[in-house]
Motif scaffolding. Structure first.
Motif, PDB file in Angstrom:
ATOM      1  N   PRO A  25       0.791  -1.233   0.000  1.00  0.00           N
ATOM      2  CA  PRO A  25       0.000   0.000   0.000  1.00  0.00           C
ATOM      3  C   PRO A  25       0.832   1.299   0.000  1.00  0.00           C
ATOM      4  CG  PRO A  25       0.079  -0.925   2.215  1.00  0.00           C
ATOM      5  CD  PRO A  25       0.834  -1.878   1.331  1.00  0.00           C
ATOM      6  N   VAL A  26       2.142   1.230   0.364  1.00  0.00           N
ATOM      7  CA  VAL A  26       2.840   2.515   0.525  1.00  0.00           C
ATOM      8  C   VAL A  26       4.158   2.587  -0.254  1.00  0.00           C
ATOM      9  CG1 VAL A  26       1.794   2.876   2.805  1.00  0.00           C
ATOM     10  CG2 VAL A  26       4.089   1.905   2.674  1.00  0.00           C
ATOM     11  N   ALA A  28       6.744   0.745   0.018  1.00  0.00           N
ATOM     12  CA  ALA A  28       7.894   0.613   0.939  1.00  0.00           C
ATOM     13  C   ALA A  28       9.038  -0.079   0.209  1.00  0.00           C
ATOM     14  CB  ALA A  28       7.491  -0.185   2.171  1.00  0.00           C
ATOM     15  N   GLY A  64       7.116   5.153   0.767  1.00  0.00           N
ATOM     16  CA  GLY A  64       6.804   5.285   2.207  1.00  0.00           C
ATOM     17  C   GLY A  64       7.960   4.905   3.112  1.00  0.00           C
ATOM     18  N   GLY A  65       9.169   4.797   2.566  1.00  0.00           N
ATOM     19  CA  GLY A  65      10.346   4.514   3.391  1.00  0.00           C
ATOM     20  C   GLY A  65      10.760   3.065   3.332  1.00  0.00           C
ATOM     21  N   GLU A 108      15.326   9.835   1.044  1.00  0.00           N
ATOM     22  CA  GLU A 108      16.756   9.631   0.746  1.00  0.00           C
ATOM     23  C   GLU A 108      16.973   9.311  -0.731  1.00  0.00           C
ATOM     24  OE1 GLU A 108      17.015   6.847   4.067  1.00  0.00           O
ATOM     25  OE2 GLU A 108      18.656   8.059   4.860  1.00  0.00           O
ATOM     26  N   PRO A 127      10.970  10.415   9.105  1.00  0.00           N
ATOM     27  CA  PRO A 127      10.301  10.068  10.371  1.00  0.00           C
ATOM     28  C   PRO A 127      11.041   9.012  11.188  1.00  0.00           C
ATOM     29  CG  PRO A 127       9.239   8.934   8.537  1.00  0.00           C
ATOM     30  CD  PRO A 127      10.421   9.662   7.965  1.00  0.00           C
ATOM     31  N   LEU A 131      10.640   5.960  14.952  1.00  0.00           N
ATOM     32  CA  LEU A 131      10.801   4.506  15.039  1.00  0.00           C
ATOM     33  C   LEU A 131      12.049   4.152  15.853  1.00  0.00           C
ATOM     34  CD1 LEU A 131       9.995   3.728  11.303  1.00  0.00           C
ATOM     35  CD2 LEU A 131       8.579   3.091  13.248  1.00  0.00           C
ATOM     36  N   ILE A 133      15.093   5.148  15.368  1.00  0.00           N
ATOM     37  CA  ILE A 133      16.314   5.013  14.562  1.00  0.00           C
ATOM     38  C   ILE A 133      16.671   6.367  13.939  1.00  0.00           C
ATOM     39  CG2 ILE A 133      16.024   2.563  14.023  1.00  0.00           C
ATOM     40  CD1 ILE A 133      14.765   3.384  11.346  1.00  0.00           C
ATOM     41  N   GLY A 136      19.079   5.907   7.481  1.00  0.00           N
ATOM     42  CA  GLY A 136      20.169   4.951   7.274  1.00  0.00           C
ATOM     43  C   GLY A 136      20.715   4.937   5.864  1.00  0.00           C
ATOM     44  N   ALA A 137      20.228   5.819   5.014  1.00  0.00           N
ATOM     45  CA  ALA A 137      20.704   5.813   3.625  1.00  0.00           C
ATOM     46  C   ALA A 137      21.071   7.231   3.185  1.00  0.00           C
ATOM     47  CB  ALA A 137      19.660   5.194   2.701  1.00  0.00           C
ATOM     48  N   PHE A 256      22.732   3.783  12.499  1.00  0.00           N
ATOM     49  CA  PHE A 256      21.444   3.230  12.063  1.00  0.00           C
ATOM     50  C   PHE A 256      21.334   1.757  12.471  1.00  0.00           C
ATOM     51  CE2 PHE A 256      19.336   0.700   8.723  1.00  0.00           C
ATOM     52  CZ  PHE A 256      18.045   1.204   8.787  1.00  0.00           C
ATOM     53  N   PHE A 272       4.086   1.672  16.346  1.00  0.00           N
ATOM     54  CA  PHE A 272       3.666   1.909  14.954  1.00  0.00           C
ATOM     55  C   PHE A 272       2.635   0.856  14.523  1.00  0.00           C
ATOM     56  CE2 PHE A 272       4.064   1.074  10.391  1.00  0.00           C
ATOM     57  CZ  PHE A 272       3.889   2.341   9.868  1.00  0.00           C
ATOM     58  N   PHE A 273       2.970  -0.403  14.730  1.00  0.00           N
ATOM     59  CA  PHE A 273       2.044  -1.447  14.295  1.00  0.00           C
ATOM     60  C   PHE A 273       0.807  -1.506  15.199  1.00  0.00           C
ATOM     61  CE2 PHE A 273       5.942  -2.982  12.097  1.00  0.00           C
ATOM     62  CZ  PHE A 273       5.444  -2.875  10.801  1.00  0.00           C
ATOM     63  N   ARG A 276      -1.771   0.785  13.801  1.00  0.00           N
ATOM     64  CA  ARG A 276      -2.455   0.222  12.613  1.00  0.00           C
ATOM     65  C   ARG A 276      -3.430  -0.870  13.047  1.00  0.00           C
ATOM     66  NH1 ARG A 276       1.242   3.821  12.281  1.00  0.00           N
ATOM     67  NH2 ARG A 276       0.906   5.016  10.404  1.00  0.00           N
TER      68      ARG A 276
HETATM   69  N1  3HC Z   1       6.934  -0.467   5.928  1.00  0.00           N
HETATM   70  C1  3HC Z   1       6.079  -1.492   6.022  1.00  0.00           C
HETATM   71  N2  3HC Z   1       4.741  -1.342   6.102  1.00  0.00           N
HETATM   72  C2  3HC Z   1       4.267  -0.097   6.109  1.00  0.00           C
HETATM   73  C3  3HC Z   1       5.105   1.033   6.039  1.00  0.00           C
HETATM   74  C4  3HC Z   1       6.503   0.813   5.949  1.00  0.00           C
HETATM   75  N3  3HC Z   1       7.368   1.825   5.862  1.00  0.00           N
HETATM   76  N4  3HC Z   1       4.343   2.140   6.080  1.00  0.00           N
HETATM   77  C5  3HC Z   1       3.075   1.730   6.154  1.00  0.00           C
HETATM   78  N5  3HC Z   1       3.027   0.375   6.169  1.00  0.00           N
HETATM   79  C6  3HC Z   1       1.828  -0.463   6.186  1.00  0.00           C
HETATM   80  C7  3HC Z   1       1.020  -0.309   7.474  1.00  0.00           C
HETATM   81  O1  3HC Z   1       1.503  -1.168   8.487  1.00  0.00           O
HETATM   82  C8  3HC Z   1      -0.360  -0.658   6.999  1.00  0.00           C
HETATM   83  O2  3HC Z   1      -0.407  -2.072   6.919  1.00  0.00           O
HETATM   84  P1  3HC Z   1      -1.763  -2.861   7.254  1.00  0.00           P
HETATM   85  O3  3HC Z   1      -2.757  -2.394   6.247  1.00  0.00           O
HETATM   86  O4  3HC Z   1      -1.372  -4.279   7.120  1.00  0.00           O
HETATM   87  O5  3HC Z   1      -2.117  -2.474   8.658  1.00  0.00           O
HETATM   88  C9  3HC Z   1      -0.402  -0.125   5.572  1.00  0.00           C
HETATM   89  O6  3HC Z   1       0.963   0.011   5.175  1.00  0.00           O
HETATM   90  C10 3HC Z   1      -1.082   1.215   5.430  1.00  0.00           C
HETATM   91  O7  3HC Z   1      -0.511   2.110   6.364  1.00  0.00           O
HETATM   92  P2  3HC Z   1      -1.372   3.251   7.074  1.00  0.00           P
HETATM   93  O8  3HC Z   1      -2.601   2.646   7.638  1.00  0.00           O
HETATM   94  O9  3HC Z   1      -0.464   3.972   7.978  1.00  0.00           O
HETATM   95  O10 3HC Z   1      -1.762   4.131   5.801  1.00  0.00           O
HETATM   96  P3  3HC Z   1      -1.950   5.692   5.689  1.00  0.00           P
HETATM   97  O11 3HC Z   1      -2.403   5.897   4.300  1.00  0.00           O
HETATM   98  O12 3HC Z   1      -2.762   6.209   6.810  1.00  0.00           O
HETATM   99  O13 3HC Z   1      -0.485   6.315   5.852  1.00  0.00           O
HETATM  100  C11 3HC Z   1       1.878   6.513   5.469  1.00  0.00           C
HETATM  101  C12 3HC Z   1       0.516   6.053   4.923  1.00  0.00           C
HETATM  102  C13 3HC Z   1       1.889   8.032   5.633  1.00  0.00           C
HETATM  103  C14 3HC Z   1       2.949   6.056   4.527  1.00  0.00           C
HETATM  104  C15 3HC Z   1       2.078   5.873   6.870  1.00  0.00           C
HETATM  105  O14 3HC Z   1       1.844   4.479   6.765  1.00  0.00           O
HETATM  106  C16 3HC Z   1       3.448   6.035   7.461  1.00  0.00           C
HETATM  107  O15 3HC Z   1       3.735   7.064   8.040  1.00  0.00           O
HETATM  108  N6  3HC Z   1       4.285   5.000   7.329  1.00  0.00           N
HETATM  109  C17 3HC Z   1       5.572   4.980   7.980  1.00  0.00           C
HETATM  110  C18 3HC Z   1       6.571   5.723   7.196  1.00  0.00           C
HETATM  111  C19 3HC Z   1       7.912   5.612   7.817  1.00  0.00           C
HETATM  112  O16 3HC Z   1       8.114   5.718   9.012  1.00  0.00           O
HETATM  113  N7  3HC Z   1       8.896   5.413   6.980  1.00  0.00           N
HETATM  114  C20 3HC Z   1      10.269   5.411   7.428  1.00  0.00           C
HETATM  115  C21 3HC Z   1      10.705   4.025   7.579  1.00  0.00           C
HETATM  116  S1  3HC Z   1      12.332   3.978   8.231  1.00  0.00           S
HETATM  117  C22 3HC Z   1      13.349   4.269   6.901  1.00  0.00           C
HETATM  118  O17 3HC Z   1      12.906   4.615   5.852  1.00  0.00           O
HETATM  119  C23 3HC Z   1      14.811   4.015   7.169  1.00  0.00           C
HETATM  120  C24 3HC Z   1      15.661   4.542   6.067  1.00  0.00           C
HETATM  121  O18 3HC Z   1      16.293   5.702   6.498  1.00  0.00           O
HETATM  122  C25 3HC Z   1      16.728   3.536   5.675  1.00  0.00           C
END
Ligand code: 3HC
Length: 658
Positions: A25-26, A28, A64-65, A108, A127, A131, A133, A136-137, A256, A272-273, A276
């Motif tokens: 959905p996002v 990822a 979405g990261g 990133e 963000p 979490l 952390i 990391g990239a 990281f 976070f989870f 959801r």
């Molecule tokens: N990884 C895995 N699953 C994720 C995800 C992610 N980054 N982001 C969202 N999901 C999943 C949720 O768990 C949910 O799953 P489910 O339907 O099974 O419960 C589904 O996607 C939908 O998520 P939301 O209900 O939150 O959907 P919204 O539309 O309300 O919001 C969003 C979307 C704004 C992208 C929100 O999900 C969000 O903020 N996600 C987290 C983003 C985040 O923190 N990203 C950083 C990750 S760390 C990173 O990137 C490290 C890097 O520096 C290396």
């Protein structure tokens, strides 16, 4: 169409390879996406039919990261930093076409591109600290090179989300495109061909101005209380001005990986989870919520005016009713005051304040509620007052309108059964100040109809709050656990600890305020009244601490009377020897010999008390899952999010023991 993996595809348009990530959905950055991106970049680099590349996302999100679900496992190749490096190093221009949220690793990826254009609806955030952390990239090294150290600290150490306009002002974005984003990005990519490319990593981040950097750091860390990640984020961002890119990147990656495996990160991932999971309410999967656009509010005291403000902030219409016109206009003034505060803090502007007030009507006449879809009562917490009100509402409101009670301790089923249509009654328990606090307990009464419960959940979400569905019990989830917490804190007093020692232990653990400081803030008289009500039915064998009664009898009702568990002098709380003497006298009266109690024992006992009550709530079916309890305590009672909540802590301790 070229398929680089199951989730990444591409097509070549005018010599530009348009790479699209399609991983609902996002979008990822899971292993399949990383493999696909890697293959796409290689294809772009190695074949002469490609002169430039564009990276975009399918649907409403750019990326979405990182895939948070993979965080429990060791990193798998290809790792994101390598992909990001390949984008930046590409000899052929790479443009990021940002079609929606660019978060964490998504930001990133975008930062590594040679140009960034976005739709007006795009959002940007790092963000990771939320979490537990750090990016990391390359985020901590590239963002400051693009926007300077103070702004990068602000974004990374707070995990703040910004819109496209602000991203443009900050220079994260090169352009906002209101038309066809992909076509525009392809045009931009072509225009970059043959020109020197601007590589973010090659830019210089100035270590200036010192004052702004220190201010940004102070501001971010003031909120970080006990959290490791924001502090590390600041340290890494500062490095961007001091060290060459490869050194900064190596330090970032090591940090990281270390934080990813930390207890705080595990706790925040759990949160976070948990959020959801809480959104999925059993029995409501295919239920359409009843409509709730025009909101009636009865009672405009502290709580009612806070709720009204939250509803106005959400863009809905409010019909607010008080006992008479005079009380109604006082209520309006209270709401205006809350909006003024938002204005002063810059959260809204003058036009926004005016627009909100245009959606508010106040009245001293109950019949004004005839057009409301959902009516929330926030009157004095007394059963007779509330049942009487609901019976009157029955005659005024439309038959399909929803009636919600904001009671904290009363039994909403007793209120519901006195109405003509108990199926339209539910509890919506807000927390004060209601326009600030995120938690809403949505109380499912015995007869609440599914579409009414769903409406309660949808309404709270519309207010950008966190709804937690729970069953009926005295105090619902939060106040029941809080009562157990209070009880144990009082036992600790008798056993030998003093209020300030207990507060210090809990504040050291991560609570913003210890229990006794909270009691003083909330006022001691409500709990006193409850204890007096319960006195007749209390089991004489039950351990009962009467010290709070002694305090109330002495007129010590907390902060508002200047004296409670502490003395309040010039807004500061001070230890009061009079209270210490009262505690000592109470121990002596029961023949209890006080002993020294360590901070470790204090936290351990208070945490255990919360978890035990939580387990009882689960077995009674009041809470649906342990993580819902954690969310209630984090969002309503100041439990530190980076510890994961009382149920999470108890589970981890159990795991460690076995
Ligand atoms: N990884 C895995 N699953 C994720 C995800 C992610 N980054 N982001 C969202 N999901 C999943 C949720 O768990 C949910 O799953 P489910 O339907 O099974 O419960 C589904 O996607 C939908 O998520 P939301 O209900 O939150 O959907 P919204 O539309 O309300 O919001 C969003 C979307 C704004 C992208 C929100 O999900 C969000 O903020 N996600 C987290 C983003 C985040 O923190 N990203 C950083 C990750 S760390 C990173 O990137 C490290 C890097 O520096 C290396």
């Amino acid at each position: 169409m070229l398929a680089f993996s199951d989730t990444v595809r591409g097509r070549i348009v005018d010599g530009v390879l348009a790479i699209e990530i399609d991983h609902p959905p996002v979008n990822a950055l899971s292993i399949d996406v990383r493999a696909g991106l890697s293959a796409a970049l290689r294809r772009g680099r190695d074949t002469p039919d490609v002169d430039a590349m564009v990276i975009t996302g399918a649907g409403k999100i750019f990326i979405g990261g990182a895939d948070i679900r993979e965080f429990g496992q060791p990193p798998a190749e290809p790792i994101l930093p390598a992909i990001v490096a390949a984008i930046e190093a590409s000899a052929k221009p790479v443009v990021a076409a940002i079609n929606g949220a660019a978060l964490g690793g998504g930001l990133e990826v975008a930062l590594a591109a040679h140009r960034r254009i976005a739709m007006p609806s795009a959002t940007f955030a790092a963000p990771e600290v939320k979490l537990g952390i750090v990016p990391g990239a390359g985020g901590t090294q590239r963002l400051p090179r693009l926007i300077g150290i103070p702004a990068a600290i602000d974004l990374i150490a707070n995990g703040r989300t910004i819109g496209a306009e602000e991203a443009l002002k900050l220079d994260i974005l090169d352009r906002i495109e209101t038309g066809d984003l992909l076509a525009a990005a392809i045009g931009e990519a072509r225009a970059l061909m043959g020109k020197p490319l601007r590589r973010t990593g090659e830019c210089q981040a100035p270590a200036l101005p010192h004052e702004a950097i220190d201010t940004a750091e102070k501001k971010a860390l003031a909120r970080a209380r006990g959290q490791i990640a924001p502090r590390e984020a600041v340290r890494l961002v500062r490095l961007a001005a001091e060290r060459p890119l490869p050194e900064g990147l190596a330090e970032e990656r090591a940090t990281f990986l270390r934080l990813r495996d930390s207890e705080q990160a595990a706790a925040l991932r759990h949160v976070f989870f948990a959020e959801r999971a809480a959104a999925k309410v059993e029995g409501l999967e295919s239920v359409t919520p009843r409509d709730a656009r025009t909101i009636g509010i009865v009672g405009l005291g502290l709580m009612g005016s806070g709720i009204a403000t939250a509803v106005l902030d959400a863009g809905l219409t409010v019909i607010a009713v008080e006992q008479n016109e005079d009380a109604a206009s006082k209520g309006r003034v209270r709401i205006e005051g809350l909006l003024d505060r938002s204005l002063q803090s810059g959260r809204i502007d003058a036009a926004g304040r005016q627009e909100r007030l245009s959606r508010l009507s106040t009245s001293g006449d109950m019949t004004a509620l005839k057009d409301a879809d959902l009516i929330i009562e926030a009157v004095f917490d007394d059963l007779d007052v509330k049942t009487n009100l609901f019976q009157r509402l029955d005659d005024v409101v439309r038959p399909e309108a929803i009636l919600a009670t904001n009671t904290s301790y009363l039994d909403p089923d007793r209120i519901a059964t006195t109405t003509a249509r108990p199926e339209r009654v539910l509890g919506l328990h807000f927390f004060s100040p209601a326009n600030v606090m995120r938690l809403v307990e949505v109380v499912r009464c015995a007869r609440t109809a599914p579409d009414v419960l769903a409406a309660g959940v949808a309404f709270a979400k519309r207010l950008r709050k966190l709804p937690i569905v729970c069953g009926v019990t005295e105090g619902f989830i939060g106040n029941r656990i809080f009562s157990a917490y209070r009880r144990e804190a009082e036992f600790l007093l008798e056993d030998g600890a003093l209020p300030h020692q207990i507060d210090a232990a809990m504040e050291e653990y991560g609570f913003a305020m210890g229990p006794f400081a909270v009691f003083d803030l909330a006022g001691l008289e409500i709990a006193w009244a409850r204890r007096k009500r319960q006195a007749a039915t209390r089991d004489p064998k039950e351990r009962y601490v009467d010290i709070p009664d002694r305090l109330c009898e002495a007129g010590r009702f907390g902060q508002k009377t200047g004296r409670g568990w502490y003395l309040y002098q010039d807004g500061k709380r001070v230890i009061d020897p009079e209270v210490t003497a009262m505690i000592e006298a109470a121990r002596a009266a029961k023949g209890l010999a006080p002993r020294a109690i360590s901070a470790g024992e204090i936290t351990q006992r208070l945490l255990a008390a919360m978890a035990t009550e939580g387990t009882a709530l689960l077995s009674e079916g009041i809470a649906a899952r342990p993580s819902d309890i954690d969310l209630v305590m984090i969002n309503g009672y100041g439990f530190p999010a980076h510890k994961g909540g009382p149920m999470f802590v108890a589970e981890r301790m159990k795991e460690q023991r076995t």
